[in-house]
Write an enzyme that holds these catalytic residues in place. Structure first.
Site, PDB file in Angstrom:
ATOM      1  N   GLY A 167      -9.707   7.162  26.940  1.00  0.00           N
ATOM      2  CA  GLY A 167      -8.855   6.047  27.348  1.00  0.00           C
ATOM      3  C   GLY A 167      -7.735   6.503  28.251  1.00  0.00           C
ATOM      4  O   GLY A 167      -7.082   7.516  27.994  1.00  0.00           O
ATOM      5  N   GLY A 194      -5.063   4.486  29.125  1.00  0.00           N
ATOM      6  CA  GLY A 194      -3.903   3.612  29.011  1.00  0.00           C
ATOM      7  C   GLY A 194      -2.639   4.451  29.027  1.00  0.00           C
ATOM      8  O   GLY A 194      -2.671   5.622  29.411  1.00  0.00           O
ATOM      9  N   GLU A 211       7.137 -13.665  27.854  1.00  0.00           N
ATOM     10  CA  GLU A 211       7.091 -13.115  29.218  1.00  0.00           C
ATOM     11  C   GLU A 211       6.083 -13.882  30.075  1.00  0.00           C
ATOM     12  O   GLU A 211       6.329 -14.165  31.246  1.00  0.00           O
ATOM     13  CB  GLU A 211       6.737 -11.621  29.177  1.00  0.00           C
ATOM     14  CG  GLU A 211       7.904 -10.738  28.744  1.00  0.00           C
ATOM     15  CD  GLU A 211       7.750  -9.294  29.230  1.00  0.00           C
ATOM     16  OE1 GLU A 211       6.614  -8.793  29.199  1.00  0.00           O
ATOM     17  OE2 GLU A 211       8.761  -8.694  29.638  1.00  0.00           O
ATOM     18  N   ASN A 270     -12.640   7.174  30.882  1.00  0.00           N
ATOM     19  CA  ASN A 270     -12.122   5.795  30.954  1.00  0.00           C
ATOM     20  C   ASN A 270     -13.179   4.885  31.562  1.00  0.00           C
ATOM     21  O   ASN A 270     -13.963   5.303  32.410  1.00  0.00           O
ATOM     22  CB  ASN A 270     -10.845   5.749  31.805  1.00  0.00           C
ATOM     23  CG  ASN A 270     -10.067   4.461  31.593  1.00  0.00           C
ATOM     24  OD1 ASN A 270      -9.731   4.121  30.463  1.00  0.00           O
ATOM     25  ND2 ASN A 270      -9.803   3.731  32.660  1.00  0.00           N
TER      26      ASN A 270
END
Lengths: 405, 405
Positions: free
Chosen positions: B10, B12, B170, B37
């Site tokens: 991953g 991130g 948001e 990824n």
């Protein structure tokens, strides 16, 4: 206050140019002119395929009516025409009604689906600003969804255009330019996308010189367009289309089908008791309705036979704009009590079909064939010339196609 | 060639920063580092709500992995992780497999729907670049269709956001800024559009200071956001949602429902035989799996209890980035044969929630409340600081939020 009242229905090419011409031809106080239109903007129908493909923003294609007409000379009414009652010289609008002494009908075109099953329900038609931006967003949404589905459905990326006539070819040309941008935006390999152009006639661009047709097809094929010529669309379904060629029936799955193969005149004209053929009135030589001396028809609702070929002139912007001059001239004559009216004679300056940015084909000066960048430039010259007539240099600067090379 | 092999799953916040830190911490040839990824880009999850609203292009949010790591130090494998087999120190990928000596699991979050009926099927979740641009296009398509239907369906223009926590608020802030642009683009009166934010808790932004909550709600309400606080979503259907408040059940029709109320760890972690709670592993103080000395967990899949409050730390970017430093440091120690590992201690620098361009609320330095343009600027400083850590000044210039005022 006994001035005659002229009501113009529709602010397409024919309607808006009639209003603009009348502002010049008529003296102050000779008549009251009222222009009725559904939207508060005029738009260039011949550019809508670019808005639909997403290669040109629709705000470039539409022009506020307030920028075209002078408030002191023409009254603008934003409303939808429901019906004309010619016997009572009355127009019924969605939110009111109007009476007239003279009427100019410029209510434009509708899509002609020739009774093909499912087309009305499942195919898009590039018929207005609203429709064009919906098509743009529909296509973009299919690309956006594609990578979110566990099982990729390639039909989301199949774009079918029905008709390889003038509009069909122009639209396909824009799509071919747009698709690589969409692929980049949504991380989709270009080879997954199909652009299929289906035409029932034995050739693309029927009526065009074979050399031009070949140029256009070669160019579009080199950009990945697939042609299915001599192929009938039998049916349009929520899943795609069914086509037939040489008695072989095939289903093509596609999330986007755009029908660009036929137009007819307006339903409203049909339903208002005029003598019509598919929404068109076969007008007199002076552009008047055959049965009503006070009613003029302009643009796509007017049918005029080309006596050389014994076929109707095509419903083009060029002809509508020229008709507007005749209509304005004849209205002015009638108001001044002259009974001799001008005859409308189209002055065909040429036809140029765009094949995407920087590419086009066409015929000018009667028989000169043009290709590629020359033709593309000529197309822009034609477009800018119209804007010049409509609103002078300021409008050319604001809405014109100024990137010539 | 007997170098230990570190596999990072991953890219991130946690995964990519572990790779970046290892490039600095490890000497050349101390270890082979492989980063796996699904996409060839890293993205900033904390900006996705802007991409989904359409206020920021997703290319600003994503960063090519090649721009973050050095090819000579880290091997990048673009593939999808199917499963980890920790007993065999093996990772199964969609198109192959990898073995490891050390593993870093940074597989991120998934949407947590708490069993609410229909949410998984009919609500969007702002979970990736793909999802964000689909939401953007879905909303835009509803606006594009609206004026094309004979019977206007106002529910096309109703946007429901489930959850008024950090992400929900948001996102609503961005939508409030985006809607006027969409209204202009598609000729839709602003008052036809509803933005409804539904929150089950008795307050918006639970956990935030009441003064900040009030500021946020007032500001968003002034931009036309409707709050339904203390309101449970009972069901999501193709037509909208069913909510309940004070035992009163109400159906709200809406073409767009975005669920922003809960996240959990990764299904893959659940299914790979780790000890998990909703996809999260309760890691040791040194960020390792409780049962496996060679496996580190980072980011949203790692569960750490805040001993002061006895509740888990929230799965934030800030904490994931800090964890990456600890993981890299401890990996380096292990490879060098040191058994004493560093303890991870979060250094909470503050929390700032954006409320749309130029507006935000937050807490910094532990207890200082900030509002409006100051908070908005601070938010950008935080975002740019991350880009600085990830790729230095060139990356700040390319992807940073540089319009400070």
């Amino acid at each position: 206050m006994n001035r005659p009242k002229i009501v113009i229905l529709g602010a397409g090419y024919g309607g808006i140019m009639t209003a603009v011409r009348l502002q010049k031809d008529l003296k102050v106080d000779e008549a009251d002119v009222v222009l009725v239109n559904k939207h508060n903007y005029h738009y260039q129908t011949t550019w809508l395929h670019e808005n639909a493909a997403g290669t040109l923003h629709h705000d470039k294609t539409r022009i506020p009516i307030a920028d075209c007409i002078s408030k002191s000379k023409t009254t603008f009414v934003q409303d939808t025409v429901v019906k004309v009652v010619p016997d009572e010289k009355r127009v019924i609008l969605a939110n009111g009604e109007l009476t007239y002494d003279y009427l100019v009908v410029g209510l434009g075109f509708e899509s002609e689906t020739f009774g093909i099953k499912g087309l009305k329900e499942h195919a898009f038609s590039i018929s207005s600003i609203n429709a064009a931006r919906m098509i743009r967003e529909h296509i973009e949404y299919q690309f956006a969804v594609y990578n979110n589905e566990k099982e990729r459905r390639d039909e989301r990326l199949t774009l079918i255009v029905g008709g390889a006539g003038f509009t069909g070819i122009e639209f396909v040309g824009e799509l071919a330019n747009r698709v690589p941008q969409l692929c980049k935006e949504y991380d989709i390999p270009r080879e997954k996308v199909r652009i299929i152009n289906v035409e029932a006639a034995p050739t693309a661009l029927p009526g065009f010189d074979p050399e031009l047709v070949e140029y256009a097809m070669n160019l579009l094929e080199s950009k990945g367009v697939e042609f299915k010529i001599g192929t009938m669309i039998k049916e349009c379904t929520p899943e795609g289309i069914v086509v037939e060629k040489d008695e072989k029936v095939e289903e093509i799955k596609a999330s986007t089908v755009v029908w660009a193969a036929g137009v007819r005149g307006s339903d409203i004209v049909d339903e208002s008791g005029f003598e019509t053929m598919r929404g068109r009135v076969k007008v007199r030589k002076d552009m008047r309705d055959p049965n009503r001396d006070e009613v003029f028809i302009v643009g796509d609702c007017a049918l005029i036979i080309n006596e050389e070929t014994n076929r109707p002139y095509p419903p083009t912007a060029q002809i509508a704009i020229q008709q507007a001059s005749t209509v304005s001239h004849n209205l002015t004559s009638l108001i001044r009590g002259k009974q001799e009216l001008e005859t409308f004679t189209p002055d065909l300056k040429g036809t140029v079909a765009s094949l995407g940015e920087g590419e086009a084909i066409g015929v000018i000066f009667g028989n000169k064939k043009i290709f590629g960048r020359t033709a593309s430039m000529m197309k822009k010259v034609i477009d800018n010339r119209y804007l010049m007539m409509l609103g002078g240099i300021p409008m050319v600067l604001k809405k014109g196609k100024l990137k010539m090379f």
